[in-house]
Design an enzyme around this catalytic site. Structure first.
Site, PDB file in Angstrom:
ATOM      1  CD  GLU A  70      -9.126 -13.783 -26.854  1.00  0.00           C
ATOM      2  OE1 GLU A  70      -8.578 -12.823 -26.312  1.00  0.00           O
ATOM      3  OE2 GLU A  70     -10.297 -14.119 -26.610  1.00  0.00           O
ATOM      4  CG  ASN A  82     -13.662  -8.890 -23.930  1.00  0.00           C
ATOM      5  OD1 ASN A  82     -14.721  -8.396 -23.553  1.00  0.00           O
ATOM      6  ND2 ASN A  82     -13.481 -10.199 -24.069  1.00  0.00           N
ATOM      7  CB  SER A 110      -2.596 -13.696 -19.400  1.00  0.00           C
ATOM      8  OG  SER A 110      -3.598 -14.457 -18.740  1.00  0.00           O
ATOM      9  N   GLY A 132      -7.475 -15.136 -18.724  1.00  0.00           N
ATOM     10  CA  GLY A 132      -7.814 -14.857 -17.335  1.00  0.00           C
ATOM     11  C   GLY A 132      -7.069 -15.727 -16.333  1.00  0.00           C
ATOM     12  CG  HIS A 140     -14.462 -14.151 -25.734  1.00  0.00           C
ATOM     13  ND1 HIS A 140     -14.424 -14.966 -24.622  1.00  0.00           N
ATOM     14  CD2 HIS A 140     -13.376 -13.343 -25.647  1.00  0.00           C
ATOM     15  CE1 HIS A 140     -13.363 -14.641 -23.897  1.00  0.00           C
ATOM     16  NE2 HIS A 140     -12.707 -13.668 -24.494  1.00  0.00           N
ATOM     17  CE  LYS A 142     -12.535 -11.595 -20.927  1.00  0.00           C
ATOM     18  NZ  LYS A 142     -11.793 -12.804 -20.573  1.00  0.00           N
ATOM     19  CD  GLU A 169     -14.472 -15.161 -20.935  1.00  0.00           C
ATOM     20  OE1 GLU A 169     -15.127 -14.117 -21.088  1.00  0.00           O
ATOM     21  OE2 GLU A 169     -13.292 -15.177 -20.522  1.00  0.00           O
TER      22      GLU A 169
HETATM   23  P1  PGA Z   1      -7.453 -11.825 -20.361  1.00  0.00           P
HETATM   24  O1  PGA Z   1      -8.695 -12.025 -21.357  1.00  0.00           O
HETATM   25  O2  PGA Z   1      -6.590 -10.752 -20.977  1.00  0.00           O
HETATM   26  O3  PGA Z   1      -8.068 -11.417 -19.056  1.00  0.00           O
HETATM   27  O4  PGA Z   1      -6.740 -13.122 -20.297  1.00  0.00           O
HETATM   28  C1  PGA Z   1      -8.519 -12.005 -22.741  1.00  0.00           C
HETATM   29  C2  PGA Z   1      -9.815 -12.228 -23.442  1.00  0.00           C
HETATM   30  O5  PGA Z   1     -10.627 -13.041 -22.947  1.00  0.00           O
HETATM   31  O6  PGA Z   1     -10.098 -11.614 -24.498  1.00  0.00           O
END
Ligand code: PGA
Length: 255
Positions: free
Chosen positions: A170, A11, A216, A176, A98, A13, A100
């Site tokens: 998640e 992803n 992560s 992140g 997601h 983003k 976010e």
């Molecule tokens: P990340 O993001 O691997 O940077 O933690 C995962 C995600 O938001 O799908």
């Protein structure tokens, strides 16, 4: 031996212009070729890079996903992108709900459910994200939150639709942040999700659904996470932005 074929998706983003996407996809196409077939791989660029991605990935078997999809079919919805438009572009998957989007765009389980159903009805394969915040985990609410999000986001799906849907667990506190859930913490929630699936659809369907872990994931932890019984893949943010890192993550995951 895993019952289900691993599915790892990147992803991106809000990163990478079309020309930046082209560069990394050319690299990925060659670096990932030894692994294609052993697992399912997808990348989810921004909408603006999808056409470039379709062109570059042609013939590679690396699939494409979008990072969102509209709940509406068509019409006066400024800024939205429909499932039909995505399919027509050559997209296979759509990330839905997601954290976010839930956090910054106030997406609710009800909206996530509408988007999921629209994706399925149109022929896109949804990757539906659920996960608890740190506050919720620390207050012992993880099971309740996961159960509520599962029921709300996936409400009304038939068994056939459920099998086409990927669930991404998640934990918001691991996204992140560099903090990963331990393999035990992740497996515990994945087992809960599998149980929710079994209760709702029976074990035959539940055993077929892919449940990704996200938060992560990196080359250093992909092997131990993917070795867990109910972890069937990963949704990868930061570590999917560099071809070498993403390739190493995948190589470690399948070994
Ligand atoms: P990340 O993001 O691997 O940077 O933690 C995962 C995600 O938001 O799908």
């Amino acid at each position: 031996m895993k019952k289900r074929k691993l599915f790892i998706a990147g992803n991106w983003k809000m990163n990478k212009t079309s020309s930046e996407a082209e560069k990394i996809l050319v690299e990925l196409k060659s670096k990932l070729s030894p692994y294609i077939g052993k697992l399912n791989i997808a990348v989810c660029p921004a909408f603006t890079a999808l056409e470039t991605a379709v062109r570059v990935l042609h013939g590679s078997n690396i699939k494409l996903g979008s990072q969102d999809v509209s709940a509406k079919e068509s019409g006066a919805y400024t800024g939205e992108v429909s499932a039909k438009m995505l399919l027509d572009t050559g997209v296979t998957y759509a990330i839905v709900g997601h954290s976010e989007r839930r956090q910054y765009h106030n997406e609710t389980d009800a909206l996530v459910n509408e988007k999921t159903k629209m994706a399925l009805k149109s022929g896109l394969l949804p990757i539906v994200c659920i996960g608890e915040t740190l506050h919720e985990r620390e207050n012992g609410k993880t099971y309740d939150i996961i159960t509520t999000q599962f029921r709300g986001s996936l409400n009304g799906l038939t068994s056939e639709e459920m099998i086409k849907t990927t669930i991404a667990y998640e934990p918001v506190w691991a996204i992140g942040t560099g903090k990963t859930a331990s393999k035990e913490q992740a497996q515990e929630v994945h087992a809960l999700i599998r149980k929710l699936l079994t209760d709702a659809y029976g074990s035959e369907t539940a055993e077929k659904v892919i449940i990704q872990y996200g938060g992560s994931v990196k080359p250093e932890n992909s092997a131990e996470l993917m070795a867990q019984q109910d972890i069937d893949g990963a949704l990868v943010g930061g570590a999917s932005l560099d071809s070498e890192v993403f390739t190493n993550l995948i190589a470690n995951a399948i070994n």
